[in-house]
Design a protein around this motif. Structure first.
Motif, PDB file in Angstrom:
ATOM      1  N   ARG A 229       0.890  -0.970   0.103  1.00  0.00           N
ATOM      2  CA  ARG A 229       0.149  -0.030  -0.264  1.00  0.00           C
ATOM      3  C   ARG A 229       1.182   1.601  -0.188  1.00  0.00           C
ATOM      4  NH1 ARG A 229      -5.242   1.219   4.218  1.00  0.00           N
ATOM      5  NH2 ARG A 229      -5.615   2.888   3.656  1.00  0.00           N
ATOM      6  N   TYR A 230       1.914   1.662   0.627  1.00  0.00           N
ATOM      7  CA  TYR A 230       2.785   2.670   0.722  1.00  0.00           C
ATOM      8  C   TYR A 230       3.044   2.796  -0.235  1.00  0.00           C
ATOM      9  CZ  TYR A 230       5.734   5.719   2.957  1.00  0.00           C
ATOM     10  OH  TYR A 230       6.526   6.947   3.106  1.00  0.00           O
ATOM     11  N   VAL A 231       4.393   1.460  -0.654  1.00  0.00           N
ATOM     12  CA  VAL A 231       4.649   1.864  -2.473  1.00  0.00           C
ATOM     13  C   VAL A 231       3.811   2.106  -3.446  1.00  0.00           C
ATOM     14  CG1 VAL A 231       5.743   0.366  -4.016  1.00  0.00           C
ATOM     15  CG2 VAL A 231       5.895  -0.281  -1.503  1.00  0.00           C
ATOM     16  N   LEU A 372      -8.173  -3.224   9.140  1.00  0.00           N
ATOM     17  CA  LEU A 372      -9.438  -4.302   8.917  1.00  0.00           C
ATOM     18  C   LEU A 372      -8.579  -5.146   7.797  1.00  0.00           C
ATOM     19  CD1 LEU A 372     -11.558  -4.877  10.758  1.00  0.00           C
ATOM     20  CD2 LEU A 372     -13.309  -4.517   9.208  1.00  0.00           C
ATOM     21  N   ALA A 373      -8.356  -6.030   8.122  1.00  0.00           N
ATOM     22  CA  ALA A 373      -8.055  -7.228   6.792  1.00  0.00           C
ATOM     23  C   ALA A 373      -8.862  -8.064   7.079  1.00  0.00           C
ATOM     24  CB  ALA A 373      -6.942  -7.647   7.051  1.00  0.00           C
ATOM     25  N   HIS A 383      -8.133  -2.041   5.351  1.00  0.00           N
ATOM     26  CA  HIS A 383      -8.650  -1.001   5.364  1.00  0.00           C
ATOM     27  C   HIS A 383      -8.700  -0.314   6.632  1.00  0.00           C
ATOM     28  CE1 HIS A 383     -11.254  -3.084   2.399  1.00  0.00           C
ATOM     29  NE2 HIS A 383     -11.244  -4.430   2.522  1.00  0.00           N
ATOM     30  N   ARG A 384      -8.544   0.957   6.990  1.00  0.00           N
ATOM     31  CA  ARG A 384      -8.713   1.739   7.483  1.00  0.00           C
ATOM     32  C   ARG A 384     -10.016   2.317   7.913  1.00  0.00           C
ATOM     33  NH1 ARG A 384      -6.875   6.928   7.652  1.00  0.00           N
ATOM     34  NH2 ARG A 384      -7.084   7.481   9.670  1.00  0.00           N
ATOM     35  N   PRO A 385     -10.912   1.344   9.241  1.00  0.00           N
ATOM     36  CA  PRO A 385     -11.896   1.454   9.425  1.00  0.00           C
ATOM     37  C   PRO A 385     -12.450   3.308  10.128  1.00  0.00           C
ATOM     38  CG  PRO A 385     -10.682  -0.044  11.230  1.00  0.00           C
ATOM     39  CD  PRO A 385      -9.507   0.396   9.963  1.00  0.00           C
ATOM     40  N   ARG A 386     -13.695   3.062  10.526  1.00  0.00           N
ATOM     41  CA  ARG A 386     -14.504   3.713  11.521  1.00  0.00           C
ATOM     42  C   ARG A 386     -14.840   2.954  12.040  1.00  0.00           C
ATOM     43  NH1 ARG A 386     -10.627   7.915  10.806  1.00  0.00           N
ATOM     44  NH2 ARG A 386     -10.018   8.697   8.698  1.00  0.00           N
TER      45      ARG A 386
END
Length: 424
Positions: A229-231, A372-373, A383-386
């Motif tokens: 994701r970062y790359v 969250l995977a 994912h970055r969850p809320r």
């Protein structure tokens, strides 16, 4: 009268066996600890026997009088030696015995007393468990009769997998709301408020990021997703991978393969090698992702690994599989918290039957959920969850059927057990 013995691992299971086979009218007439669990004797149509007339026991009464005299003498010793001597003279006498015989007698009495005390403790423990199970069953029955709306909410939270303690705290927040739909919406709002997520993406924050946790939680796969994701967003020149897992050849090869695919450096830190020195050449990297070994909590190497992470001031995230049971999750937290956890990452959501257990741990230990995977794809399934998204996901994964009456009674019994432990 029908009498039967039941064997089970604990008192709750034994009580369930009694209810299933003899029904709710059965009487418990005996409990005792046995190898591997408890033995419970139950009967139907049982009548309490009349207490037999007490027969005097001269020897026992003599020993009791002697004990009373010794206690009185011990108290008097502090107040007045003269009075103590007087009381000792009044103590009932018995024929003198040789010193060796006296010592053997005392040793025998002590051994007998210890066995009797152990048996009494075991019986009292079983009796307390029995009372807690019965109280839990009674409390759940009263809840259904007097507060059916609250009982329904208890069931819904149980279907989501939340513990009795989390459920109790949430229901206390909405106890004054009468309308069922509004109550449920408010309860979910309180649940979302209790769940924390980081304000900033950990990758954007940069620095040293370590993933810790027991084996099988998905640390290496999650690290691969984070690196990819970062790359994709920022390029490969400012990210590096570090592995502390020298125990699993497969994990090392997986990370090396990932490094070749992403064109990022991979550093292997061997046991005994200084992590600080290994990280020195990577000082200019904006993000360094550290994969760790999932070691048993009893392994001395785990303590050294966690101390090295504290020494380099890494931001440590506990990786928790949503497929793990509550006790496994708690053990993971207590085993790895010594390194200083800043949050958690929930994995294997796509394989989970509920999210209540893992989210309950995040709430109780105040661990923000960073990622969250929910699948094998790299990096799409990270994912970055809320908070509200986590709650919605938990609701969507709730069981279709209501829990059984025995399950709910056991949950309430667990509340009684927790309260007695806190009081004790």
């Amino acid at each position: 009268m029908q009498v039967k013995r039941f064997f089970a691992a604990d008192m709750r299971q034994a009580m369930k066996l009694v209810r299933d086979e003899l029904g709710a009218d059965a009487s418990i007439i005996g409990t005792r600890r046995v190898a591997g669990g408890v033995e419970l004797t139950a009967a139907l149509d049982y009548e309490m026997p009349a207490s037999p007339a007490r027969q005097p026991n001269p020897e026992l009464e003599l020993e009791l009088r002697k004990t009373q005299a010794r206690i009185a003498a011990a108290h008097a010793e502090v107040a007045s030696p003269t009075l103590a001597q007087s009381l000792r003279e009044r103590e009932p006498q018995r024929p003198a015995q040789p010193a060796q015989a006296v010592q053997a007698s005392v040793a025998g009495e002590s051994s007998t007393d210890q066995r009797a005390l152990a048996a009494m403790r075991s019986e009292l423990h079983g009796l307390r468990e029995l009372i807690e199970v019965q109280l839990g069953s009674m409390a759940w029955g009263q809840m259904q009769d007097r507060q059916p709306q609250q009982a329904n909410l208890w069931k819904r939270l149980q279907r989501m997998g939340f513990s009795a303690e989390i459920s109790q705290a949430l229901l206390a927040r909405v106890s004054g709301v009468a309308e069922p739909r509004q109550t449920w919406r408010m309860l979910l709002a309180h649940l979302a408020h209790a769940l924390k997520t980081p304000e900033q993406d950990p990758l954007e924050e940069g620095g040293l990021i370590a993933l810790v946790g027991p084996a099988g939680m998905g640390k290496t796969t999650t690290l691969a997703k984070m690196a990819a994701r970062y790359v994709l967003q920022y390029g490969a020149q400012n990210v590096a991978l570090v592995s502390l897992d020298s125990f699993r050849i497969g994990a090392q090869e997986q990370l090396k393969t990932l490094g070749r695919i992403l064109n990022v450096s991979v550093t292997q830190v061997d046991p005994g090698q200084s992590l600080t020195q290994a990280l020195a050449p990577l000082a200019r990297k904006r993000v360094v992702l550290i994969d760790t070994a999932g070691l048993p909590t009893s392994d001395p190497a785990l303590r050294l690994q966690l101390e090295s992470l504290r020494g380099v001031k890494a931001r440590n995230y506990l990786v928790l599989a949503a497929t793990s049971q509550a006790q496994v999750l708690k053990a993971a937290y207590h085993g790895y918290k010594r390194c200083g956890l800043v949050g958690c990452i929930v994995t294997k959501v796509d394989e989970a039957v509920n999210l209540g257990e893992v989210l309950g741990l995040a709430i109780s230990q105040q661990l923000p959920v960073a990622y969250l995977a929910d699948g094998p794809r790299i990096p799409e399934d990270l994912h970055r969850p809320r908070s509200h998204q986590l709650v919605s996901r938990a609701v969507s994964l709730q069981a279709e059927e209501d829990p059984s009456e025995e399950t709910m009674a056991d949950m309430f019994a667990g509340l009684y057990q927790g309260s007695t432990r806190r009081v004790g």
